[in-house]
Design a protein around this motif. Structure first.
Motif, short mmCIF file in Angstrom:
data_model
loop_
_atom_site.label_atom_id
_atom_site.label_comp_id
_atom_site.label_asym_id
_atom_site.label_seq_id
_atom_site.Cartn_x
_atom_site.Cartn_y
_atom_site.Cartn_z
N VAL A 19 -8.37 -10.54 10.21
CA VAL A 19 -9.77 -10.92 10.06
C VAL A 19 -10.62 -10.29 11.16
CG1 VAL A 19 -11.39 -12.85 10.11
CG2 VAL A 19 -9.26 -13.04 8.84
N ARG A 20 -10.10 -10.30 12.39
CA ARG A 20 -10.85 -9.71 13.50
C ARG A 20 -11.01 -8.21 13.31
NH1 ARG A 20 -8.07 -12.77 18.72
NH2 ARG A 20 -9.12 -14.80 18.44
N THR A 21 -9.95 -7.55 12.84
CA THR A 21 -10.02 -6.10 12.63
C THR A 21 -11.05 -5.75 11.56
OG1 THR A 21 -7.69 -5.89 13.25
CG2 THR A 21 -8.69 -4.06 12.06
N LEU A 22 -11.02 -6.49 10.44
CA LEU A 22 -11.96 -6.20 9.36
C LEU A 22 -13.39 -6.52 9.78
CD1 LEU A 22 -9.94 -7.61 6.33
CD2 LEU A 22 -10.28 -5.22 6.96
N THR A 23 -13.57 -7.57 10.54
CA THR A 23 -14.91 -7.92 11.01
C THR A 23 -15.44 -6.86 11.96
OG1 THR A 23 -14.32 -10.26 10.82
CG2 THR A 23 -16.28 -9.73 12.08
N ARG A 24 -14.57 -6.33 12.81
CA ARG A 24 -14.98 -5.30 13.76
C ARG A 24 -15.40 -4.04 13.00
NH1 ARG A 24 -10.52 -4.76 16.18
NH2 ARG A 24 -10.78 -6.65 17.44
N GLN A 25 -14.68 -3.74 11.94
CA GLN A 25 -15.05 -2.56 11.15
C GLN A 25 -16.39 -2.76 10.44
OE1 GLN A 25 -11.76 -1.96 8.51
NE2 GLN A 25 -10.36 -1.30 10.14
N MET A 26 -16.65 -4.00 10.01
CA MET A 26 -17.93 -4.29 9.35
C MET A 26 -19.10 -4.16 10.32
SD MET A 26 -16.88 -7.59 7.04
CE MET A 26 -18.62 -7.95 6.78
N LEU A 36 -15.08 -20.01 3.05
CA LEU A 36 -15.53 -18.70 2.59
C LEU A 36 -14.64 -18.17 1.47
CD1 LEU A 36 -17.74 -16.61 3.32
CD2 LEU A 36 -16.07 -15.52 4.81
N LEU A 37 -13.33 -18.36 1.61
CA LEU A 37 -12.39 -17.87 0.61
C LEU A 37 -12.45 -18.69 -0.68
CD1 LEU A 37 -9.32 -17.15 2.92
CD2 LEU A 37 -10.73 -15.46 1.77
N LEU A 38 -12.70 -20.00 -0.54
CA LEU A 38 -12.69 -20.87 -1.71
C LEU A 38 -14.04 -20.94 -2.41
CD1 LEU A 38 -10.55 -23.82 -0.30
CD2 LEU A 38 -9.84 -22.10 -1.97
N ALA A 39 -15.05 -20.28 -1.87
CA ALA A 39 -16.38 -20.32 -2.48
C ALA A 39 -16.35 -19.61 -3.83
CB ALA A 39 -17.41 -19.67 -1.56
N GLU A 40 -17.11 -20.15 -4.79
CA GLU A 40 -17.17 -19.53 -6.11
C GLU A 40 -17.86 -18.17 -6.06
OE1 GLU A 40 -18.99 -22.19 -8.82
OE2 GLU A 40 -17.45 -23.74 -8.64
N ASP A 41 -18.88 -18.05 -5.22
CA ASP A 41 -19.61 -16.79 -5.07
C ASP A 41 -19.66 -16.44 -3.59
OD1 ASP A 41 -21.10 -14.56 -5.36
OD2 ASP A 41 -22.99 -15.58 -5.83
N PRO A 42 -18.68 -15.68 -3.08
CA PRO A 42 -18.67 -15.35 -1.64
C PRO A 42 -19.92 -14.61 -1.19
CG PRO A 42 -16.56 -14.81 -2.66
CD PRO A 42 -17.52 -15.11 -3.77
N LEU A 43 -20.56 -13.85 -2.11
CA LEU A 43 -21.76 -13.09 -1.72
C LEU A 43 -22.91 -14.00 -1.31
CD1 LEU A 43 -21.81 -10.25 -4.38
CD2 LEU A 43 -21.12 -10.10 -1.98
N SER A 44 -22.87 -15.26 -1.76
CA SER A 44 -23.92 -16.19 -1.36
C SER A 44 -23.84 -16.55 0.11
CB SER A 44 -23.83 -17.48 -2.20
OG SER A 44 -22.59 -18.13 -1.99
N GLY A 50 -19.66 -12.74 3.33
CA GLY A 50 -19.04 -12.66 2.01
C GLY A 50 -18.38 -11.33 1.74
N LEU A 51 -18.83 -10.27 2.40
CA LEU A 51 -18.21 -8.95 2.20
C LEU A 51 -16.81 -8.89 2.79
CD1 LEU A 51 -21.31 -6.75 3.08
CD2 LEU A 51 -20.57 -7.51 0.83
N LEU A 52 -16.47 -9.87 3.64
CA LEU A 52 -15.14 -9.88 4.26
C LEU A 52 -14.07 -10.32 3.27
CD1 LEU A 52 -13.39 -9.75 6.88
CD2 LEU A 52 -13.97 -12.15 7.24
N VAL A 53 -14.43 -11.12 2.27
CA VAL A 53 -13.44 -11.71 1.37
C VAL A 53 -12.66 -10.65 0.58
CG1 VAL A 53 -13.11 -13.24 -0.61
CG2 VAL A 53 -14.68 -13.88 1.23
N PRO A 54 -13.31 -9.74 -0.16
CA PRO A 54 -12.51 -8.76 -0.91
C PRO A 54 -11.68 -7.86 0.00
CG PRO A 54 -14.85 -8.20 -0.96
CD PRO A 54 -14.76 -9.56 -0.39
N ALA A 55 -12.21 -7.51 1.18
CA ALA A 55 -11.44 -6.66 2.09
C ALA A 55 -10.20 -7.38 2.60
CB ALA A 55 -12.31 -6.22 3.27
N LEU A 56 -10.33 -8.66 2.91
CA LEU A 56 -9.19 -9.44 3.41
C LEU A 56 -8.14 -9.63 2.33
CD1 LEU A 56 -7.85 -11.13 5.61
CD2 LEU A 56 -9.23 -13.07 4.86
N LEU A 57 -8.56 -9.94 1.11
CA LEU A 57 -7.60 -10.14 0.02
C LEU A 57 -6.90 -8.84 -0.34
CD1 LEU A 57 -9.59 -12.57 -2.31
CD2 LEU A 57 -7.91 -13.12 -0.55
#
Length: 449
Positions: free
Chosen positions: A167-174, A327-335, A340-347
């Motif tokens: 999560v930290r790595t992906l957040t740093r890239q974002m 964040l992961l369990l939200a129906e619409d992470p983009l909200s 929210g952009l972290l969810v697809p990258a993490l999965l």
């Protein structure tokens, strides 16, 4: 000879007055009840009120033989140290009894003394499951779905700690912004072109945001969700869509700076190592400079690459724990905006987490259903599928409680009324300021005789 219905033998008050004192004691307790009796012109001491309340407590459980559905849960006499058990009639929403502890033996003995109970709603505590099985083996046990969802959520949160590094790595890239890097490099190399670079980079950034907004609109997202995701005002997004493009800056040509005639001297002194803006300002004053000190200070700040007009990037803090779980369990992470952009990258980076999340959502969907649409086969299939997820350690406990979980899917009984009665119990206990014993608390919580 006593007067039937009016008084009792050797009684010094009428039955009607004794009933009034009893109800006052049941509602207000000893000291507060004594003060109320003075206002009602029937004064009596607090100790007498308590005695009359306790004298009738044995008659408050006569109607339990007709009880068919009960709910059991624990309540804290002293949080973290001493707990008791409350038994509630779910059909009447009345407290039947209080037990001094939450042991399986105590609950089993109570159920054996009160036969005829057909359904018992409880949480997932193994102690209550064992006590219900021993005390009322023929009764149907129903686990509370809210407690089950909470157990699943807690277990999911506990496994998310394994992915903290990812999560930290992906957040740093974002958080890396190529636009900011381009501006900083250009400012250091050509400070006189800083304002033009900022504006051109800002225009490029708006074009990128407009393309992202257009893609989100094509995907069916609302304007509010698009604005939250890209970090732009809702009215701005609507105006962009109306025009069909992101508008450019109104002012494209920067104004001539008062420092332009003295730029050569400033560059020379800078190359010599002078970084003192006040010294540079004094030197320019000797050459006829009419500007203020702040103008020179801004030039020095821009030259050092720390201009205040840089376009900031959307910095996202790495979510952890329950925040990441929501964040992961939200129906619409983009909200959730930029996070929210972290969810697809993490999965995508953690396939096992994606499988676990998919299974958890299926369990939530199943537990939130009602009526005949739910079957035991659905639950068994999901439990078997859960053995391949990261929550596999929770499956054996769920399989042991499968019958109670299946009953919760097809019956309307929950422990929600029990939780409400526990809140009432806490209120009564606190009004006695911790000075009452268990028997007095039980007498005030039970329904009046």
């Amino acid at each position: 000879m006593p007067l039937e219905g009016i008084t009792v033998r050797h009684g010094r008050q009428t039955t009607r007055l004794a009933d009034l004192h009893y109800y006052i004691a049941h509602t207000l307790g000893g000291s507060a009840g004594a003060r109320m009796t003075v206002r009602l012109c029937c004064p009596i001491s607090a100790d007498t009120l308590v005695r009359r309340l306790l004298s009738r407590v044995q008659n408050t459980t006569k109607g339990t033989a007709l009880t068919r559905v009960v709910g059991v849960d624990d309540w804290a006499w002293r949080r973290g140290h001493h707990y008791g058990t409350i038994v509630v009639d779910l059909e009447k929403n009345d407290v039947i009894d209080l037990l001094p502890d939450r042991d399986a033996d105590t609950l089993a003995r109570w159920l054996q003394v009160h036969p005829g109970i057909e359904i018992i709603a409880r949480d997932r505590a193994g102690t209550y499951a064992d006590g219900c099985r021993r005390g009322a083996p023929s009764a149907l046990q129903v686990t509370d779905r809210w407690h089950l969802l909470k157990n699943l959520s807690d277990a999911f949160v506990s496994i998310l700690d394994r992915f903290t590094t990812t999560v930290r790595t992906l957040t740093r890239q974002m958080n890396v912004s190529t636009v900011v890097s381009k501006i900083s490099e250009t400012i250091r190399a050509h400070p006189e072109e800083a304002q033009a670079v900022v504006r051109s980079a800002s225009g490029e950034r708006r074009d990128i945001l407009f393309k992202e907004a257009l893609a989100l609109k094509t995907a069916g997202h609302s304007i509010q969700a698009i604005a939250t995701t890209i970090g732009v005002e809702r009215k701005t997004v609507r105006r962009w869509f109306q025009r069909g493009h992101a508008p450019p800056w109104k002012r494209t040509v920067p104004s001539r700076s008062i420092l332009v005639p003295y730029t050569a001297h400033l560059e020379k002194r800078w190359s010599e190592g002078c970084r003192n803006s006040r010294q540079l300002w004094r030197e320019l004053l000797e050459q006829g400079f009419a500007g203020q000190y702040g103008t020179v200070w801004k030039w020095v700040a821009t030259r050092q690459g720390c201009s205040a007009k840089l376009v900031p990037s959307a910095h996202v803090v790495a979510p952890r724990g329950r925040r990441l779980a929501r964040l992961l369990l939200a129906e619409d992470p983009l909200s959730a905006g930029q996070e929210g952009l972290l969810v697809p990258a993490l999965l995508e980076a953690e396939p096992h987490l994606a499988v676990t999340l998919c299974w958890l959502r299926k369990m939530q969907t199943l537990l939130c259903k009602r009526g005949d649409t739910c079957t035991g086969g659905d639950l068994k299939a999901l439990l078997e599928e859960g053995k391949t997820t990261l929550l596999s350690r929770l499956i054996p406990a769920l399989e042991r409680d499968a019958a109670a979980i299946e009953a919760s899917l097809v019956t309307p009984w929950t422990t929600s009324p029990v939780e409400g009665q526990i809140s009432r119990l806490k209120m009564i206990k606190r009004t006695m300021f911790g000075r009452a014993g268990f028997e007095l608390l039980r007498a005030r919580v039970l329904q009046p005789a």
